[in-house]
Design a protein around this motif. Structure first.
Motif, PDB file in Angstrom:
ATOM      1  N   PHE A  91       0.846  -1.192   0.000  1.00  0.00           N
ATOM      2  CA  PHE A  91       0.000   0.000   0.000  1.00  0.00           C
ATOM      3  C   PHE A  91       0.882   1.242   0.000  1.00  0.00           C
ATOM      4  O   PHE A  91       1.796   1.383   0.820  1.00  0.00           O
ATOM      5  N   GLN A 103      -4.099  12.998   8.562  1.00  0.00           N
ATOM      6  CA  GLN A 103      -4.611  11.886   7.770  1.00  0.00           C
ATOM      7  C   GLN A 103      -3.623  11.383   6.737  1.00  0.00           C
ATOM      8  O   GLN A 103      -3.034  12.176   5.995  1.00  0.00           O
ATOM      9  N   LEU A 104      -3.474  10.077   6.705  1.00  0.00           N
ATOM     10  CA  LEU A 104      -2.805   9.417   5.597  1.00  0.00           C
ATOM     11  C   LEU A 104      -3.859   8.975   4.598  1.00  0.00           C
ATOM     12  O   LEU A 104      -4.890   8.442   4.977  1.00  0.00           O
ATOM     13  N   PHE A 106      -4.517   6.406   1.615  1.00  0.00           N
ATOM     14  CA  PHE A 106      -3.963   5.169   1.081  1.00  0.00           C
ATOM     15  C   PHE A 106      -4.480   4.879  -0.313  1.00  0.00           C
ATOM     16  O   PHE A 106      -5.619   5.215  -0.657  1.00  0.00           O
ATOM     17  N   GLY A 107      -3.669   4.203  -1.099  1.00  0.00           N
ATOM     18  CA  GLY A 107      -4.128   3.631  -2.353  1.00  0.00           C
ATOM     19  C   GLY A 107      -4.795   2.294  -2.094  1.00  0.00           C
ATOM     20  O   GLY A 107      -4.881   1.830  -0.951  1.00  0.00           O
ATOM     21  N   GLU A 108      -5.252   1.663  -3.168  1.00  0.00           N
ATOM     22  CA  GLU A 108      -5.971   0.395  -3.033  1.00  0.00           C
ATOM     23  C   GLU A 108      -5.041  -0.814  -2.998  1.00  0.00           C
ATOM     24  O   GLU A 108      -5.495  -1.939  -2.870  1.00  0.00           O
TER      25      GLU A 108
ATOM     26  N   TYR B  36      -8.923   3.165  10.980  1.00  0.00           N
ATOM     27  CA  TYR B  36      -9.123   3.159   9.545  1.00  0.00           C
ATOM     28  C   TYR B  36     -10.160   2.091   9.196  1.00  0.00           C
ATOM     29  O   TYR B  36     -10.215   1.019   9.811  1.00  0.00           O
ATOM     30  N   GLN B  38     -11.736  -0.208   5.997  1.00  0.00           N
ATOM     31  CA  GLN B  38     -11.418  -0.678   4.654  1.00  0.00           C
ATOM     32  C   GLN B  38     -12.540  -1.552   4.134  1.00  0.00           C
ATOM     33  O   GLN B  38     -12.838  -2.604   4.711  1.00  0.00           O
ATOM     34  N   GLY B  41     -11.510  -4.690  -1.301  1.00  0.00           N
ATOM     35  CA  GLY B  41     -10.941  -4.219  -2.564  1.00  0.00           C
ATOM     36  C   GLY B  41     -10.681  -2.737  -2.635  1.00  0.00           C
ATOM     37  O   GLY B  41     -10.261  -2.230  -3.682  1.00  0.00           O
ATOM     38  N   LYS B  42     -10.904  -2.046  -1.552  1.00  0.00           N
ATOM     39  CA  LYS B  42     -10.713  -0.600  -1.539  1.00  0.00           C
ATOM     40  C   LYS B  42      -9.561  -0.225  -0.619  1.00  0.00           C
ATOM     41  O   LYS B  42      -9.003  -1.066   0.079  1.00  0.00           O
ATOM     42  N   SER B  43      -9.210   1.052  -0.622  1.00  0.00           N
ATOM     43  CA  SER B  43      -8.107   1.495   0.216  1.00  0.00           C
ATOM     44  C   SER B  43      -8.595   1.765   1.636  1.00  0.00           C
ATOM     45  O   SER B  43      -9.739   2.167   1.844  1.00  0.00           O
ATOM     46  N   PRO B  44      -7.725   1.567   2.623  1.00  0.00           N
ATOM     47  CA  PRO B  44      -8.080   1.957   3.991  1.00  0.00           C
ATOM     48  C   PRO B  44      -8.279   3.467   4.049  1.00  0.00           C
ATOM     49  O   PRO B  44      -7.508   4.221   3.443  1.00  0.00           O
ATOM     50  N   LEU B  46      -9.247   6.864   6.716  1.00  0.00           N
ATOM     51  CA  LEU B  46      -9.370   7.319   8.097  1.00  0.00           C
ATOM     52  C   LEU B  46     -10.833   7.522   8.451  1.00  0.00           C
ATOM     53  O   LEU B  46     -11.568   8.214   7.749  1.00  0.00           O
ATOM     54  N   PHE B  89      -9.475  -1.137  11.240  1.00  0.00           N
ATOM     55  CA  PHE B  89      -8.111  -1.243  11.775  1.00  0.00           C
ATOM     56  C   PHE B  89      -7.890  -0.158  12.820  1.00  0.00           C
ATOM     57  O   PHE B  89      -8.125   1.029  12.576  1.00  0.00           O
TER      58      PHE B  89
END
Lengths: 115, 113
Positions: A91, A103-104, A106-108, B36, B38, B41-44, B46, B89
């Motif tokens: 990721f 905030q971070l 993230f990509g998928e 987080y 999720q 299939g997607k991104s985590p 916040l 998470f």
């Protein structure tokens, strides 16, 4: 909301080959990260990168790993040579500011399978 | 050794119930705790976060309760909806210039209609 794009979404390679995972971070972000998630385990920090330099890396960031972001293009994670234990989902994340709050994004994820 | 532990590993609740997700940690130098979410299939992404200065953080149907003495947090989701079905998470980080998040293994929530 802001999106981090990762290419490829899935790659299968033979052990010993080189692989480059690409990340297109949120456009105005300055801090970039890679995390690794082995199936069934938690996401683990690999490295963060700012102003052209690695700021911090974990013990998972082996000598075979490297990161760069040449001229504001993709933020890349290169593994050369790959090993079986490199199979995981990687990721990418980006953030506008440093520090440990905020905030971070993230990509998928890029799923890497090393045979 | 897990620095951030989550329980349960998975959970199924009925629509409208309150979901409680648990998180605990060992390192007393952690001072920021984001959650987080999720979807498959997607991104985590916040969801909500709390720092050491607070005991409680609320955002709509989501509330974090923080017991600093016991190093335990819980995420409460009131009026749980099928759209809340996801993996949650808990993470932790320390003060400093880097955003090194330590993640738990996650709790997979299924909300049944």
């Amino acid at each position: 909301g802001p999106k981090v794009l990762q290419i490829p979404s899935h790659q299968i390679i033979d052990m010993g080959q080189m692989v480059t995972l690409n990340c297109d971070p949120v456009s105005n972000h300055l801090y970039f990260y890679w995390y690794k998630q082995i199936l069934g385990q938690q996401m683990e920090f690999l490295v963060n990168f700012y102003n052209g330099k690695v700021m911090e890396k974990s013990k998972l960031f082996k000598d075979q790993f490297s990161v760069e972001r040449p001229d504001g293009s993709y933020f890349t994670l290169k593994i050369q040579p790959t090993a079986l234990e490199d199979s995981a989902v990687y990721f990418c994340a980006s953030s506008l500011t440093g520090g440990n709050t905020g905030q971070l994004y993230f990509g998928e994820g890029s799923k890497l399978t090393v045979l | 050794q897990q620095q951030v532990r989550q329980s349960p590993q998975s959970l199924t609740v009925w629509e409208g119930e309150t979901t409680i997700l648990n998180c605990s940690y060992e390192d007393s130098t952690f001072d920021y705790f984001p959650w987080y979410r999720q979807f498959p299939g997607k991104s985590p992404a916040l969801l909500i976060a709390i720092s050491l200065v607070s005991n409680k953080k609320e955002d709509g149907r989501f509330t974090i309760f923080f017991n600093k003495r016991e190093k335990k947090l819980s995420l409460h989701i009131t009026d749980s909806q099928p759209g809340d079905s996801a993996t949650y998470f808990c993470a932790a980080s320390k003060a400093g210039n880097t955003r090194k998040l330590i993640f738990g293994l996650g709790t997979t929530l299924q909300v049944q209609p």
